[in-house]
Design an enzyme around this catalytic site. Structure first.
Site, PDB file in Angstrom:
ATOM      1  N   GLU A 228       0.915  -1.314  -0.054  1.00  0.00           N
ATOM      2  CA  GLU A 228      -0.029   0.074   0.079  1.00  0.00           C
ATOM      3  C   GLU A 228       1.049   1.226   0.043  1.00  0.00           C
ATOM      4  O   GLU A 228       1.480   1.345   0.915  1.00  0.00           O
ATOM      5  CB  GLU A 228      -0.767   0.003   1.156  1.00  0.00           C
ATOM      6  CG  GLU A 228      -1.856  -1.119   1.256  1.00  0.00           C
ATOM      7  CD  GLU A 228      -3.021  -1.068   0.362  1.00  0.00           C
ATOM      8  OE1 GLU A 228      -3.088   0.029  -0.244  1.00  0.00           O
ATOM      9  OE2 GLU A 228      -3.742  -1.910   0.578  1.00  0.00           O
ATOM     10  N   CYS A 262      -2.468   8.934   2.392  1.00  0.00           N
ATOM     11  CA  CYS A 262      -2.246   8.380   1.099  1.00  0.00           C
ATOM     12  C   CYS A 262      -3.437   8.841   0.128  1.00  0.00           C
ATOM     13  O   CYS A 262      -3.220   9.201  -0.903  1.00  0.00           O
ATOM     14  CB  CYS A 262      -2.139   6.828   1.377  1.00  0.00           C
ATOM     15  SG  CYS A 262      -3.356   6.191   2.091  1.00  0.00           S
TER      16      CYS A 262
END
Ligand code: NAP
Length: 454
Positions: A228, A262
């Site tokens: 990720e 993010c």
């Protein structure tokens, strides 16, 4: 060698915690290896019951954990409390839905009976970042442990207290010692842990360089990995968007967690017809944020997590301005101790500028102007990243059509991009591979095993 807890709001060192040497690491890995077979054999309903207790421990200690998060990485205290609650929700979610996600999948074949059984694979190493120091770990740990795996955590160096609190949650909930261990190690020791035969898989949430390094070690060892990584999410504003809601969400989406998310909106791609209006309103919304002590309930804008990250961000801004980007607000380093950077907007960002191509992991929004919707999607896809993104339009059907063209792991139409235990989360391109959350997340670290009976 030590981990240092530094208060980002003041720059003061709060305490130091020793880094483990190889012998302590070895003892921890041995303990995890010893407990793993018993955990694999523990009935699923017992594993789920323990995960429910973990949710309770989180709720019972919410204030303590929230204060730890705020002190270590500077998050607003109310956001830190919400983060701990969200961790409890994900524990409850997998305790409730784990049995359904892991039940045998009957498949008709030439067998008398054939099915897929979802079985644990062993010990999973999680390498995690500091930006949501509890949430990032729990969204890995809740499904992995419910599935019958054991977990070891290498947390970011600037959040050692959070790292230890997370192990405490599982201990207090009654998980057998060693089912979840925090390893107080440096990034340079991660390769050794991945290579260890007692570790079966690795997941990393973090930057692209860290992802490349972990994935290459995992690849050389033929071990499963999930990555990720970073993102530079597009926030596409079309001329028929309802601007009040759009601008309010633009401010929230870019500046939540001081821009250190993010899935924060990072590139505001606005069609020419409304660009001036959007920028004017966006500026007003951004300038209304109140920079202050993150432990103070009334503060709406916190410091960044570390001075070095602040300085890296400012360099990206300075280089982009030199290349022609226009400062709308902010973009100067305040003259005060701590990791402060004001909420900022850069307009007229274009190809060739660092801000166009790189992820800005902090409180700087960039505006890129587009001719029309076709141009806007072209720009949205002109990025090495593909994590999330959103489209703002008065016409949901139009938004949906464009959402399917956006190169990302998730696109939201007229909504803030967020993680939700019910929906899969992850990226494409340089944002990584694999999925967390939902039934997809729990299936990443299981052996989807075929059973065939004549
Ligand atoms: P980072 O520097 O990559 O650190 C993340 C973790 O990886 C830390 O535990 C770090 O340890 C470790 N690490 C760093 N280099 C490593 C290496 N070569 N080998 C093994 N481990 C290594 O990232 P960050 O600055 O903390 O986090 C920001 C980045 O994470 C951004 O790009 C952001 O977009 C991304 N992120 C992605 C998601 C997602 O779900 N896609 C979520 C949050 C953040 P040390 O702290 O000891 O260096």
């Amino acid at each position: 060698m030590t981990f240092q807890v530094i208060n980002p709001a003041t720059g003061e060192q709060v305490r130091e915690i020793p880094v483990w040497d190889d012998s302590i690491l070895e003892a921890a890995l041995a303990q995890v290896a010893e407990v793993t077979p018993g955990w694999v054999a523990t009935p699923l309903d017992e594993r789920c019951a323990l995960m429910r207790k973990a949710a309770q421990v989180l709720r019972d200690n919410k204030e303590k954990y929230a204060q730890t998060i705020t002190l270590e990485m500077g998050k607003l205290i109310k956001d830190a409390r919400a983060e701990v609650e969200k961790c409890a929700v994900v524990c409850d979610y997998y305790a409730e839905h784990g049995p359904e996600f892991l039940q045998d999948e009957i498949i008709t074949s030439d067998a008398g009976r054939s099915y897929v059984a979802y079985l644990p694979i062993g010990t999973v190493l999680a390498v995690m970042p500091w930006n949501f120091p509890f949430w990032q770990v729990f969204r890995f740990a809740a499904p992995a442990l419910v599935a019958g795996n054991t977990g070891v955590l290498k947390h970011a160096s600037n959040v050692p207290d959070s790292a230890m609190c997370i192990e405490e949650v599982f201990c207090e909930a009654g998980f057998p010692p060693g089912v979840f261990r925090t390893l107080m190690i440096r990034a340079s020791q991660v390769k050794h842990v991945i290579e260890d035969p007692r570790v079966n898989a690795v997941t990393l949430t973090g930057s692209e360089p860290a992802g490349r390094s972990v994935a290459s070690t995992a690849g050389a060892c033929l071990k499963k990995s999930v990555l990720e990584l970073g993102g530079s999410d597009a926030f596409v504003v079309l001329e028929d968007a309802e601007l009040d809601d759009t601008v309010n969400t633009a401010v929230a989406s870019r500046f939540l967690n001081t821009g250190q998310s993010c899935i924060a909106a990072k590139r505001f791609i606005v069609v020419d017809a409304i660009a001036e209006d959007f920028v004017m309103r966006f500026k007003a919304g951004v300038e209304a944020l109140q920079m202050g002590d993150p432990a103070d309930e009334s503060t709406t804008f916190a410091p960044m997590a570390r001075v070095d990250l602040r300085d890296d961000l400012h360099k990206q801004v300075v280089d982009s301005v030199k290349a022609g980007a226009v400062v709308v607000t902010g973009c100067t380093v305040p003259d005060q101790a701590g990791a402060w950077y004001p909420p900022s907007i850069l307009d007229r960002v274009e190809p060739g500028m660092r801000a166009y191509h790189e992820e800005l992991f902090g409180p700087v929004a960039i505006v890129i102007r587009a001719r029309d919707e076709v141009d806007a999607i072209r720009i949205a896809n002109d990025s090495p990243y593909g994590l999330g993104g959103s489209i703002w339009t008065g016409d949901n059907k139009r938004g949906e059509n464009l959402a399917r063209q956006m190169q990302s792991g998730a696109t939201f139409v007229n909504g803030l991009v967020k993680s939700d235990p019910r929906l899969p989360f992850g990226g494409i391109k340089h944002s990584g591979y694999g999925r967390e959350l939902s039934h997809h997340g729990i299936h990443e670290f299981v052996n989807a095993k075929t059973i065939w009976i004549k």
